[in-house]
Design a protein around this motif. Structure first.
Motif, PDB file in Angstrom:
ATOM      1  N   LEU A   1      93.121  38.069  34.936  1.00  0.00           N
ATOM      2  CA  LEU A   1      92.542  39.239  34.267  1.00  0.00           C
ATOM      3  C   LEU A   1      92.759  40.520  35.072  1.00  0.00           C
ATOM      4  N   GLY A   2      93.699  40.462  36.021  1.00  0.00           N
ATOM      5  CA  GLY A   2      94.065  41.675  36.758  1.00  0.00           C
ATOM      6  C   GLY A   2      93.078  42.060  37.831  1.00  0.00           C
ATOM      7  N   ASP A   3      92.323  41.092  38.355  1.00  0.00           N
ATOM      8  CA  ASP A   3      91.327  41.355  39.406  1.00  0.00           C
ATOM      9  C   ASP A   3      90.336  42.443  39.001  1.00  0.00           C
ATOM     10  N   GLU A   4      90.063  42.500  37.738  1.00  0.00           N
ATOM     11  CA  GLU A   4      89.112  43.500  37.242  1.00  0.00           C
ATOM     12  C   GLU A   4      87.689  43.049  37.554  1.00  0.00           C
ATOM     13  N   PRO A   5      86.870  43.924  38.118  1.00  0.00           N
ATOM     14  CA  PRO A   5      85.487  43.531  38.426  1.00  0.00           C
ATOM     15  C   PRO A   5      84.616  43.544  37.172  1.00  0.00           C
ATOM     16  N   PHE A   6      83.702  42.568  37.085  1.00  0.00           N
ATOM     17  CA  PHE A   6      82.798  42.487  35.939  1.00  0.00           C
ATOM     18  C   PHE A   6      81.354  42.342  36.426  1.00  0.00           C
ATOM     19  N   ASP A   7      80.443  42.949  35.676  1.00  0.00           N
ATOM     20  CA  ASP A   7      79.018  42.830  35.973  1.00  0.00           C
ATOM     21  C   ASP A   7      78.411  41.585  35.324  1.00  0.00           C
ATOM     22  N   LEU A   8      79.029  41.130  34.247  1.00  0.00           N
ATOM     23  CA  LEU A   8      78.436  40.037  33.480  1.00  0.00           C
ATOM     24  C   LEU A   8      79.529  39.168  32.870  1.00  0.00           C
ATOM     25  N   VAL A   9      79.358  37.847  32.974  1.00  0.00           N
ATOM     26  CA  VAL A   9      80.216  36.873  32.300  1.00  0.00           C
ATOM     27  C   VAL A   9      79.366  36.215  31.220  1.00  0.00           C
ATOM     28  N   ILE A  10      79.886  36.208  30.017  1.00  0.00           N
ATOM     29  CA  ILE A  10      79.115  35.707  28.887  1.00  0.00           C
ATOM     30  C   ILE A  10      79.955  34.697  28.108  1.00  0.00           C
ATOM     31  N   ALA A  11      79.306  33.699  27.504  1.00  0.00           N
ATOM     32  CA  ALA A  11      80.053  32.680  26.751  1.00  0.00           C
ATOM     33  C   ALA A  11      79.124  32.007  25.750  1.00  0.00           C
ATOM     34  N   THR A  12      79.701  31.569  24.643  1.00  0.00           N
ATOM     35  CA  THR A  12      78.949  30.810  23.637  1.00  0.00           C
ATOM     36  C   THR A  12      79.749  29.569  23.243  1.00  0.00           C
ATOM     37  N   ASP A  13      79.032  28.459  23.052  1.00  0.00           N
ATOM     38  CA  ASP A  13      79.622  27.193  22.609  1.00  0.00           C
ATOM     39  C   ASP A  13      80.839  26.786  23.433  1.00  0.00           C
ATOM     40  N   CYS A  14      80.640  26.727  24.741  1.00  0.00           N
ATOM     41  CA  CYS A  14      81.715  26.297  25.640  1.00  0.00           C
ATOM     42  C   CYS A  14      81.380  24.989  26.352  1.00  0.00           C
ATOM     43  N   MET A  15      80.496  24.191  25.746  1.00  0.00           N
ATOM     44  CA  MET A  15      80.032  22.971  26.393  1.00  0.00           C
ATOM     45  C   MET A  15      80.406  21.702  25.634  1.00  0.00           C
ATOM     46  N   TYR A  16      81.424  21.753  24.811  1.00  0.00           N
ATOM     47  CA  TYR A  16      81.689  20.586  23.973  1.00  0.00           C
ATOM     48  C   TYR A  16      82.853  19.728  24.452  1.00  0.00           C
TER      49      TYR A  16
ATOM     50  N   ALA B   1      70.978  38.299  36.498  1.00  0.00           N
ATOM     51  CA  ALA B   1      71.787  37.085  36.323  1.00  0.00           C
ATOM     52  C   ALA B   1      73.163  37.477  35.796  1.00  0.00           C
ATOM     53  N   PRO B   2      74.211  37.284  36.587  1.00  0.00           N
ATOM     54  CA  PRO B   2      75.549  37.705  36.175  1.00  0.00           C
ATOM     55  C   PRO B   2      76.240  36.775  35.181  1.00  0.00           C
ATOM     56  N   VAL B   3      75.594  35.679  34.813  1.00  0.00           N
ATOM     57  CA  VAL B   3      76.173  34.742  33.851  1.00  0.00           C
ATOM     58  C   VAL B   3      75.140  34.470  32.758  1.00  0.00           C
ATOM     59  N   LEU B   4      75.585  34.557  31.506  1.00  0.00           N
ATOM     60  CA  LEU B   4      74.699  34.331  30.361  1.00  0.00           C
ATOM     61  C   LEU B   4      75.425  33.442  29.358  1.00  0.00           C
ATOM     62  N   PHE B   5      74.858  32.259  29.100  1.00  0.00           N
ATOM     63  CA  PHE B   5      75.464  31.291  28.189  1.00  0.00           C
ATOM     64  C   PHE B   5      74.518  31.002  27.020  1.00  0.00           C
ATOM     65  N   ALA B   6      75.114  30.599  25.898  1.00  0.00           N
ATOM     66  CA  ALA B   6      74.354  30.072  24.761  1.00  0.00           C
ATOM     67  C   ALA B   6      75.204  28.993  24.107  1.00  0.00           C
ATOM     68  N   TYR B   7      74.577  27.881  23.767  1.00  0.00           N
ATOM     69  CA  TYR B   7      75.322  26.806  23.106  1.00  0.00           C
ATOM     70  C   TYR B   7      74.373  25.963  22.268  1.00  0.00           C
ATOM     71  N   GLY B   8      74.956  25.357  21.225  1.00  0.00           N
ATOM     72  CA  GLY B   8      74.171  24.582  20.280  1.00  0.00           C
ATOM     73  C   GLY B   8      74.180  23.096  20.576  1.00  0.00           C
ATOM     74  N   ARG B   9      74.149  22.302  19.496  1.00  0.00           N
ATOM     75  CA  ARG B   9      74.032  20.845  19.659  1.00  0.00           C
ATOM     76  C   ARG B   9      75.281  20.211  20.243  1.00  0.00           C
ATOM     77  N   ASN B  10      76.434  20.867  20.085  1.00  0.00           N
ATOM     78  CA  ASN B  10      77.674  20.319  20.650  1.00  0.00           C
ATOM     79  C   ASN B  10      77.727  20.653  22.144  1.00  0.00           C
ATOM     80  N   ARG B  11      77.003  19.895  22.915  1.00  0.00           N
ATOM     81  CA  ARG B  11      76.890  20.154  24.354  1.00  0.00           C
ATOM     82  C   ARG B  11      77.229  18.908  25.163  1.00  0.00           C
ATOM     83  N   GLN B  12      78.257  18.211  24.741  1.00  0.00           N
ATOM     84  CA  GLN B  12      78.630  16.964  25.416  1.00  0.00           C
ATOM     85  C   GLN B  12      79.001  17.182  26.881  1.00  0.00           C
TER      86      GLN B  12
END
Length: 398
Positions: A292-307, A339-350
């Motif tokens: 990502l070009g060594d770009e600095p970020f304040d927050l990493v966010i993701a949804t439904d990445c646990m399946y 908190a620099p990381v924020l996740f959300a995920y549903g029932r598909n959390r295998q």
């Protein structure tokens, strides 16, 4: 004289006439008397023509007559006398119209009507049912893949609240912004078809997280955010409207075309690609920051990445690569709630347990501490028991 008296005594008495005959004669006499004492007929013209008796259909009211009287033929005074104390009888035309109307009503009752499609929107229901009305998993395939997903966000435009703080009620003016996100099926050409494409639809966790951002939008102002597995782009668009300084939406290469179209279509006016936002292909791993070009970020966010359990370790490596430098250098985090990381995920959390185990790996330079976002911090309506929202604090390992 004695002989005359004896003859009178021997003379037989007259036999009494049968009672039935007397009754008939009396009835006949009464009819005749009734005819003599009856009031004059409605008119002379009616008395000169033969009487025509009506059947039950033609005479629904049962008052008899040929029907001419009801149409006013003859003496008007007679009609008025007959009408005294009772309502005027309907005419033939009125009776015919009534019959036709009744037949029409009967036809409507017997003819089956197509019932309108009923869509449950939660109105009039308790909060529990309202929370299930918006959920996506129960929607039809057409709603989940073919039709655009429509979303509304209330944006506080006039707030002067400093970055990182919530606005009190009435602190700022608001406007409602409407979004429309294109979706696609597995085999859709818009998603590269069979050459690695996958279904892109807006899932429950993305809606919950977008509404969380809307509720606390002042906390996201001025932040630089990267979204992993951005999908249709709902969360990235919500961040832009909340006032994030820059948003980079990432996903696998096959999905970047759909993602870019959605962000471009729904981004705020004046926030252009290449400056306020970008869409980039990203494969998870230790080199994510470099990709990502060594770009600095304040927050990493993701949804439904646990399946996918096989990707759990790569996801943990990606987090360490993107926020590790700040944690090691003990920089003050500008992320919401520290908190620099924020996740959300549903029932598909295998992959949930495998991911948590990967974060606790002893060889990591950064320790991630997870905590669930309380229900009272989420939007009152847009939350549900099968969607987990988690934030991670990052600390340098000892």
């Amino acid at each position: 004289e004695e002989e005359e008296e004896e003859e009178e005594e021997e003379e037989p008495e007259p036999e009494p006439e049968p009672q039935e005959e007397e009754e008939e004669e009396e009835g006949l006499g009464n009819d005749t008397a009734s005819e003599k004492n009856a009031p004059p007929v409605a008119g002379n013209a009616a008395s000169l023509r033969p009487t025509t008796y009506m059947n039950a259909d033609d005479d629904p009211d049962g008052w008899g007559g040929s029907g001419d009287e009801a149409e006013g033929i003859g003496d008007e005074a007679g009609v008025e006398r007959r009408s005294e104390g009772a309502a005027a009888s309907p005419t033939r035309t009125e009776r015919r119209e009534t019959t036709e109307r009744e037949a029409s009503d009967a036809t409507e009752k017997t003819t089956p009507r197509k019932k309108p499609r009923r869509v449950f929107d939660g109105s009039g229901a308790c909060l529990f049912l309202k929370r299930w009305a918006w959920k996506r998993e129960a929607k039809s395939d057409e709603e989940r893949f073919d039709l655009p997903y429509e979303h509304e966000m209330s944006v506080r435009t006039g707030s002067t609240v400093p970055m990182g703080f919530d606005a009190d009620d009435g602190d700022s003016s608001t406007k409602t912004v409407s979004f429309a996100f294109e979706q696609a099926r597995f085999d859709d050409a818009r998603n590269a078809g069979a050459d690695g494409g996958f279904a892109s639809t807006v899932w429950d966790s993305a809606i919950v997280l977008a509404k969380f951002i809307e509720k606390h939008q002042e906390k996201f102002r001025g932040l630089r955010v990267v979204e992993l597995g951005a999908g249709c782009g709902l969360v990235s668009v919500a961040l832009l409207h909340a006032g994030a300084a820059r948003v980079v939406a990432t996903d696998l290469p096959a999905n970047t075309k759909l993602l870019r179209n959605n962000v471009s279509r729904n981004a705020p006016s004046g926030k252009d690609e290449g400056h306020a936002w970008d869409v980039k292909a990203l494969s998870w791993g230790k080199d994510a920051n470099e990709a990502l070009g060594d770009e600095p970020f304040d927050l990493v966010i993701a949804t439904d990445c646990m399946y996918v359990a096989e990707s759990a370790c790569l996801l943990a490596d990606t987090l360490e690569a993107l926020v590790g430098d700040s944690a090691r250098l003990k920089k003050t985090s500008r992320a919401p709630f520290g908190a620099p990381v924020l996740f959300a995920y549903g029932r598909n959390r295998q992959a949930e347990s495998a991911f948590e185990q990967a974060l606790r790996n002893a060889g990591r330079a950064v320790t991630f501490v997870a905590s669930d976002v309380p229900d009272e911090e989420l939007d009152e309506l847009y939350q549900c028991s099968d969607v987990r929202v988690v934030r991670y604090r990052a600390e340098a390992s000892a």
